[in-house]
Design a protein around this motif. Structure first.
Motif, PDB file in Angstrom:
ATOM      1  N   GLY A  87       0.733  -1.157  -0.126  1.00 30.30           N
ATOM      2  CA  GLY A  87      -0.083  -0.027  -0.039  1.00 30.30           C
ATOM      3  C   GLY A  87       0.786   1.188  -0.109  1.00 30.30           C
ATOM      4  N   GLN A  88       2.107   1.085  -0.491  1.00 32.90           N
ATOM      5  CA  GLN A  88       3.062   2.211  -0.622  1.00 32.90           C
ATOM      6  C   GLN A  88       2.280   3.220  -1.661  1.00 32.90           C
ATOM      7  N   GLU A  89       2.648   4.457  -1.458  1.00 34.06           N
ATOM      8  CA  GLU A  89       2.173   5.558  -2.554  1.00 34.06           C
ATOM      9  C   GLU A  89       2.596   4.871  -4.129  1.00 34.06           C
ATOM     10  N   ASP A  90       3.906   4.537  -4.317  1.00 38.65           N
ATOM     11  CA  ASP A  90       4.385   4.294  -5.295  1.00 38.65           C
ATOM     12  C   ASP A  90       3.430   3.016  -5.929  1.00 38.65           C
ATOM     13  N   GLU A  91       3.099   1.862  -5.119  1.00 42.20           N
ATOM     14  CA  GLU A  91       2.307   1.009  -5.529  1.00 42.20           C
ATOM     15  C   GLU A  91       1.016   1.395  -5.924  1.00 42.20           C
ATOM     16  N   VAL A  92       0.442   2.162  -5.096  1.00 42.32           N
ATOM     17  CA  VAL A  92      -1.112   2.728  -5.260  1.00 42.32           C
ATOM     18  C   VAL A  92      -1.097   3.393  -6.834  1.00 42.32           C
ATOM     19  N   ASP A  93      -0.186   4.317  -6.873  1.00 44.07           N
ATOM     20  CA  ASP A  93       0.015   5.101  -8.303  1.00 44.07           C
ATOM     21  C   ASP A  93       0.103   4.149  -9.199  1.00 44.07           C
ATOM     22  N   LYS A  94       1.060   3.100  -9.108  1.00 40.19           N
ATOM     23  CA  LYS A  94       1.324   2.085 -10.245  1.00 40.19           C
ATOM     24  C   LYS A  94      -0.128   1.235 -10.677  1.00 40.19           C
ATOM     25  N   ALA A  95      -0.564   0.835  -9.778  1.00 44.62           N
ATOM     26  CA  ALA A  95      -1.764  -0.039  -9.949  1.00 44.62           C
ATOM     27  C   ALA A  95      -2.964   0.917 -10.580  1.00 44.62           C
ATOM     28  N   LYS A  96      -3.083   2.535 -10.383  1.00 45.84           N
ATOM     29  CA  LYS A  96      -4.019   3.166 -10.776  1.00 45.84           C
ATOM     30  C   LYS A  96      -3.489   3.352 -12.272  1.00 45.84           C
ATOM     31  N   SER A  97      -2.553   3.625 -12.573  1.00 51.00           N
ATOM     32  CA  SER A  97      -1.778   4.017 -13.880  1.00 51.00           C
ATOM     33  C   SER A  97      -2.209   2.751 -14.843  1.00 51.00           C
ATOM     34  N   LEU A  98      -2.061   1.524 -14.136  1.00 45.39           N
ATOM     35  CA  LEU A  98      -2.363   0.380 -15.132  1.00 45.39           C
ATOM     36  C   LEU A  98      -3.615   0.186 -15.221  1.00 45.39           C
ATOM     37  N   GLY A  99      -4.508   0.991 -14.561  1.00 45.75           N
ATOM     38  CA  GLY A  99      -5.756   1.069 -14.802  1.00 45.75           C
ATOM     39  C   GLY A  99      -6.828   0.447 -13.734  1.00 45.75           C
ATOM     40  N   ALA A 100      -6.352   0.085 -12.517  1.00 43.36           N
ATOM     41  CA  ALA A 100      -7.314  -0.118 -11.495  1.00 43.36           C
ATOM     42  C   ALA A 100      -8.246   0.896 -11.162  1.00 43.36           C
ATOM     43  N   VAL A 101      -9.522   0.789 -10.640  1.00 44.30           N
ATOM     44  CA  VAL A 101     -10.153   1.664 -10.338  1.00 44.30           C
ATOM     45  C   VAL A 101     -10.081   2.102  -9.032  1.00 44.30           C
ATOM     46  N   ASP A 102      -9.723   1.288  -7.882  1.00 44.94           N
ATOM     47  CA  ASP A 102      -9.432   1.545  -6.772  1.00 44.94           C
ATOM     48  C   ASP A 102      -8.379   0.622  -6.066  1.00 44.94           C
ATOM     49  N   PHE A 103      -7.810   1.215  -4.895  1.00 43.96           N
ATOM     50  CA  PHE A 103      -6.862   0.306  -4.428  1.00 43.96           C
ATOM     51  C   PHE A 103      -7.046   0.149  -2.776  1.00 43.96           C
ATOM     52  N   MET A 104      -7.071  -0.650  -2.221  1.00 39.44           N
ATOM     53  CA  MET A 104      -7.760  -1.020  -0.958  1.00 39.44           C
ATOM     54  C   MET A 104      -6.606  -1.947  -0.197  1.00 39.44           C
ATOM     55  N   VAL A 105      -6.079  -1.514   0.828  1.00 37.24           N
ATOM     56  CA  VAL A 105      -5.093  -2.114   1.692  1.00 37.24           C
ATOM     57  C   VAL A 105      -5.904  -3.131   2.853  1.00 37.24           C
ATOM     58  N   LYS A 106      -5.559  -4.558   2.477  1.00 35.40           N
ATOM     59  CA  LYS A 106      -6.466  -5.584   3.327  1.00 35.40           C
ATOM     60  C   LYS A 106      -6.451  -5.303   4.705  1.00 35.40           C
ATOM     61  N   VAL A 107      -5.509  -4.830   5.491  1.00 37.87           N
ATOM     62  CA  VAL A 107      -5.657  -4.728   6.856  1.00 37.87           C
ATOM     63  C   VAL A 107      -6.533  -3.439   7.137  1.00 37.87           C
ATOM     64  N   ASN A 108      -7.017  -2.620   6.362  1.00 37.00           N
ATOM     65  CA  ASN A 108      -7.583  -1.550   6.500  1.00 37.00           C
ATOM     66  C   ASN A 108      -9.141  -1.786   6.460  1.00 37.00           C
ATOM     67  N   PHE A 109      -9.289  -2.877   5.926  1.00 34.21           N
ATOM     68  CA  PHE A 109     -10.990  -2.884   5.429  1.00 34.21           C
ATOM     69  C   PHE A 109     -11.494  -4.346   5.836  1.00 34.21           C
ATOM     70  N   THR A 110     -12.831  -4.276   6.338  1.00 32.83           N
ATOM     71  CA  THR A 110     -13.358  -5.477   6.711  1.00 32.83           C
ATOM     72  C   THR A 110     -13.880  -5.917   5.509  1.00 32.83           C
ATOM     73  N   PRO A 111     -14.286  -7.557   5.738  1.00 31.16           N
ATOM     74  CA  PRO A 111     -15.288  -7.988   4.246  1.00 31.16           C
ATOM     75  C   PRO A 111     -16.317  -7.132   4.139  1.00 31.16           C
ATOM     76  N   ASP A 112     -17.113  -6.512   4.894  1.00 32.90           N
ATOM     77  CA  ASP A 112     -18.266  -5.703   4.819  1.00 32.90           C
ATOM     78  C   ASP A 112     -17.877  -4.280   3.979  1.00 32.90           C
ATOM     79  N   GLU A 113     -16.502  -3.834   4.469  1.00 36.41           N
ATOM     80  CA  GLU A 113     -16.283  -2.661   3.904  1.00 36.41           C
ATOM     81  C   GLU A 113     -15.837  -2.913   2.275  1.00 36.41           C
ATOM     82  N   ILE A 114     -15.277  -4.172   1.986  1.00 33.01           N
ATOM     83  CA  ILE A 114     -15.088  -4.527   0.707  1.00 33.01           C
ATOM     84  C   ILE A 114     -16.184  -4.765  -0.089  1.00 33.01           C
ATOM     85  N   VAL A 115     -17.219  -5.400   0.444  1.00 32.04           N
ATOM     86  CA  VAL A 115     -18.262  -5.617  -0.446  1.00 32.04           C
ATOM     87  C   VAL A 115     -18.929  -4.147  -0.590  1.00 32.04           C
TER      88      VAL A 115
END
Length: 127
Positions: A87-115
């Motif tokens: 979830g480093q900034e460069d990883e988030v930027d790379k994912a978004k530049s490749l076309g990801a619509v969003d980036f979630m760091v697992k430890v920060n989200f519950t399954p409910d929040e993922i849904v």
């Protein structure tokens, strides 16, 4: 009404099962893959409505998979949410530049929040 299909590409079986079961409980059809080989086998026969993609995977990593999805005209329109322990900034930027619509760091989200995020992205896609 047709169920929305979500493909969860995640090598951690516990987490993959947790997310896919939560999606099914919320009325989605959940498909799973533990690596790029399984993911592309699924994508040959299914066209999911959305893909949840981990970055740290055996074989090809999530960035490579995302890049391949976005280069394939048959599937490049499928929104991809990155769900990763990275979830480093460069990883988030790379994912978004490749076309990801969003980036979630697992430890920060519950399954409910993922849904909830899946529902939010799908609403945006179809507005």
């Amino acid at each position: 009404m047709k169920k929305e299909t979500i493909l969860v590409i995640e090598d951690d079986k516990f987490f993959r099962d947790l997310v896919s079961k939560k999606l099914e409980k919320e009325g989605f059809n959940a498909l799973t893959a533990k690596d790029s080989n399984e993911a592309f086998k699924v994508l040959e026969v299914e066209r999911p409505t959305l893909i949840i993609l981990d970055l740290v995977l055996p074989g090809l990593d999530g960035f490579e998979i995302l890049s391949m999805i976005k280069k394939d005209n048959k599937i490049n329109g499928i929104p991809v949410i990155i769900l990763s322990n990275l979830g480093q900034e460069d990883e988030v930027d790379k994912a978004k530049s490749l076309g990801a619509v969003d980036f979630m760091v697992k430890v920060n989200f519950t399954p409910d929040e993922i849904v909830a995020k899946v529902k939010e992205v799908l609403r945006k896609q179809y507005l």
